[in-house]
Design a protein around this motif. Structure first.
Motif, mmCIF file in Angstrom:
data_model
loop_
_atom_site.group_PDB
_atom_site.id
_atom_site.type_symbol
_atom_site.label_atom_id
_atom_site.label_comp_id
_atom_site.label_asym_id
_atom_site.label_seq_id
_atom_site.Cartn_x
_atom_site.Cartn_y
_atom_site.Cartn_z
ATOM 1 N N ASP A 187 0.840 -1.201 0.000
ATOM 2 C CA ASP A 187 0.000 0.000 0.000
ATOM 3 C C ASP A 187 0.878 1.256 0.000
ATOM 4 O O ASP A 187 1.591 1.533 0.969
ATOM 5 C CB ASP A 187 -0.905 -0.022 1.230
ATOM 6 N N ALA A 188 0.821 2.007 -1.096
ATOM 7 C CA ALA A 188 1.662 3.201 -1.234
ATOM 8 C C ALA A 188 1.375 4.241 -0.159
ATOM 9 O O ALA A 188 2.263 5.005 0.230
ATOM 10 C CB ALA A 188 1.465 3.817 -2.619
ATOM 11 N N SER A 189 0.139 4.261 0.356
ATOM 12 C CA SER A 189 -0.209 5.275 1.359
ATOM 13 C C SER A 189 0.543 5.068 2.667
ATOM 14 O O SER A 189 0.652 5.986 3.478
ATOM 15 C CB SER A 189 -1.720 5.274 1.612
ATOM 16 N N GLY A 211 4.150 1.194 -9.081
ATOM 17 C CA GLY A 211 3.401 0.300 -8.212
ATOM 18 C C GLY A 211 2.639 -0.756 -8.984
ATOM 19 O O GLY A 211 2.315 -0.577 -10.170
ATOM 20 N N TRP A 212 2.379 -1.870 -8.308
ATOM 21 C CA TRP A 212 1.465 -2.901 -8.803
ATOM 22 C C TRP A 212 0.537 -3.223 -7.646
ATOM 23 O O TRP A 212 0.987 -3.688 -6.594
ATOM 24 C CB TRP A 212 2.238 -4.145 -9.246
ATOM 25 N N HIS A 213 -0.729 -2.895 -7.817
ATOM 26 C CA HIS A 213 -1.704 -3.028 -6.720
ATOM 27 C C HIS A 213 -1.248 -2.251 -5.488
ATOM 28 O O HIS A 213 -1.532 -2.640 -4.353
ATOM 29 C CB HIS A 213 -1.918 -4.496 -6.343
ATOM 30 N N ASN A 260 -4.957 -4.615 3.130
ATOM 31 C CA ASN A 260 -4.502 -3.601 2.170
ATOM 32 C C ASN A 260 -5.702 -3.058 1.414
ATOM 33 O O ASN A 260 -6.745 -3.717 1.314
ATOM 34 C CB ASN A 260 -3.446 -4.170 1.217
ATOM 35 N N ALA A 261 -5.549 -1.852 0.889
ATOM 36 C CA ALA A 261 -6.678 -1.136 0.292
ATOM 37 C C ALA A 261 -7.222 -1.836 -0.941
ATOM 38 O O ALA A 261 -8.435 -1.844 -1.179
ATOM 39 C CB ALA A 261 -6.249 0.294 -0.062
ATOM 40 N N LYS A 318 -11.896 -4.972 -3.205
ATOM 41 C CA LYS A 318 -12.496 -6.164 -3.819
ATOM 42 C C LYS A 318 -13.528 -6.793 -2.891
ATOM 43 O O LYS A 318 -14.626 -7.165 -3.327
ATOM 44 C CB LYS A 318 -11.406 -7.182 -4.180
ATOM 45 N N SER A 319 -13.180 -6.916 -1.617
ATOM 46 C CA SER A 319 -14.112 -7.491 -0.642
ATOM 47 C C SER A 319 -15.431 -6.728 -0.631
ATOM 48 O O SER A 319 -16.520 -7.312 -0.686
ATOM 49 C CB SER A 319 -13.501 -7.459 0.765
#
Length: 337
Positions: free
Chosen positions: A96-98, A116-118, A166-167, A172-173
Motif C-alpha cells: 500500500d503506497a499510502s 506500483g502494482w496493486h 490492504n486497500a 475487492k471485498s
C-alpha cells in the motif's frame, strides 16, 4: 440475470487482440531495479517478478528483491531501505503506497522512479508513484460475484473470504459483498477477514467452524484471492468442502493450482486472474518511460474470467493467464527502435 450473464460473457471472451501501447522510448540498458514484494510466497507477486525479470533480461536489467513476507504495510521504511541499494528504479508490488509516503518522498527527491502494482486502488500516477498498474478492483470483484450468482441461479449461500490488510483487497471485498446483497435469492452467510499472510495458519479452523455453523446452507465461497482455495487442497479441509459440495471462485490472481482445480472441476469453478507476466512487461515499459522523461502509458488491462469453458485458451495450458495478444512482440517492436 440477463445483465449478469452479459457481463460474465464479455469477461470470459478470448484476449487475443493487443489494445496496449504501440509507441514508446527505446529500452534503456543495464538498469538496477529493486522489487519490493508484499509476499514472494503469493503466486501473483512471484508471477509478476518473473515477468519483470523476463522483460528486462534482454537489456541487462538487474532485479533485486526485498520480501516483506506480508508485513510491508506495518513499517514505513521499506522504500528508504530500497533506496540504500542505489537503484535506478523501484517496484512496489502489493504494498500500500499510502503507508510509504515518507519513502516515496525520498525517492522523488533522489529522482528514483517508483512504479506500483496493486499499490493503490487507482491506476495511473497516484499516491507518489510514477504510475500504478492494476486492474480495477471493483470490476474484478463484480465479475467474480456475478459469476457466482449466475452459477448458483441466484440461490447461493455464500461466505466471502476477505482481506482488509490492504486497500486493494479491501476494495475487492466490499464490491463482492455489494453484488451479493443485490441478489434477492442469495444469502450472505458471513464475511471472514483473513489476510493472505495469516491464511496458512487459520484456514482449517475457520472452515471447520463454518461447516459446523451453516452445514448444507453453505454452498458457495468467493475469495479475494486464490490463496484460500490453494490451502483448501489440504486433505482435512478438502473433505469438509466436499461434504457440502461448496463451489469456490476467486477475484484474483489466477494461481497455478486454481487453473488445475478449474480444469478438473475440483472445488473451484472460476478465477479472475491477473496477466502477471504481461504486467511485468508493462512495469518494465513504465520504468523505461520514467527513465526517458516521458509520461506513463496509461494502459489498464481488461478484466478476464477463467472457467472450464475457456481454460484451453490465453495461457490456460500453462496454468496461468497469459493473453494471446503478442504483448511481448508489441513491446519489443518499439523498444528496439
Amino acid at each position: 440475470m440477463s445483465r449478469a450473464n452479459a457481463k460474465v460473457a464479455r469477461a470470459a471472451a478470448l484476449k487475443n487482440h493487443w489494445d496496449g501501447p504501440v509507441d514508446g522510448p527505446r529500452l534503456a540498458k543495464k538498469k538496477k531495479i529493486v522489487f519490493i514484494a508484499s509476499d514472494m510466497g503469493d503466486a501473483g507477486i512471484s508471477g509478476l517478478y518473473n515477468g519483470v525479470k523476463e522483460a528486462g533480461a534482454g537489456a541487462g536489467w538487474w532485479v533485486l528483491t526485498i520480501n516483506c513476507g506480508g508485513r510491508c504495510n506495518q513499517g514505513a521504511a521499506i522504500v528508504s531501505q530500497a533506496l540504500e541499494m542505489k537503484p535506478d528504479g523501484i517496484i512496489l508490488a502489493g504494498v500500500d503506497a499510502s503507508t510509504q509516503a515518507k519513502g516515496l518522498a525520498a525517492a522523488a527527491e533522489a529522482k528514483v522512479p517508483v512504479v506500483g502494482w496493486h499499490a493503490s486502488t487507482r491506476s495511473g500516477a497516484t499516491d507518489g508513484l510514477f504510475t500504478n498498474i492494476t486492474t480495477n478492483p471493483k470490476d474484478v470483484a463484480q465479475i467474480a460475484a456475478l459469476y457466482g450468482v449466475v452459477e448458483s441461479n441466484s440461490k447461493g449461500g455464500i461466505i466471502v473470504f476477505a482481506d482488509n490488510s490492504n486497500a486493494y483487497s479491501q476494495a475487492k471485498s466490499n464490491a463482492i459483498i455489494e453484488i451479493i446483497k443485490q441478489c434477492e435469492g442469495c444469502r450472505l452467510l458471513g464475511v471472514e477477514d483473513i489476510s493472505a499472510a495469516d491464511a496458512p495458519s487459520r484456514m482449517q479452523g475457520v472452515v471447520e467452524g463454518l461447516t459446523k455453523r451453516y452445514g448444507a446452507k453453505w454452498n458457495q465461497a468467493i475469495g479475494v484471492n486464490d490463496v484460500y482455495f490453494d490451502l483448501m487442497e489440504k486433505p482435512a479441509i478438502a473433505a469438509l468442502m466436499a461434504a457440502n459440495k461448496v463451489q469456490c471462485l476467486s477475484a484474483g490472481d489466477g494461481s497455478n493450482s486454481a487453473y488445475k482445480r478449474i480444469r478438473s472441476n475440483t472445488l473451484q469453478i472460476g478465477t479472475v486472474p491477473e496477466p502477471l507476466y504481461m504486467h511485468g512487461w508493462q512495469i518494465v515499459d513504465e520504468l523505461n518511460r520514467a527513465f526517458a522523461g516521458v509520461a506513463p502509458s496509461g494502459y489498464v488491462t481488461p478484466v478476464h474470467l477463467v472457467t472450464s469453458q475457456n481454460i484451453a485458451y490465453d495461457g490456460g495450458p500453462k496454468n496461468y493467464f497469459d493473453p494471446a495478444n503478442d504483448y511481448r512482440g508489441q513491446y519489443q517492436k518499439f523498444w528496439a527502435k
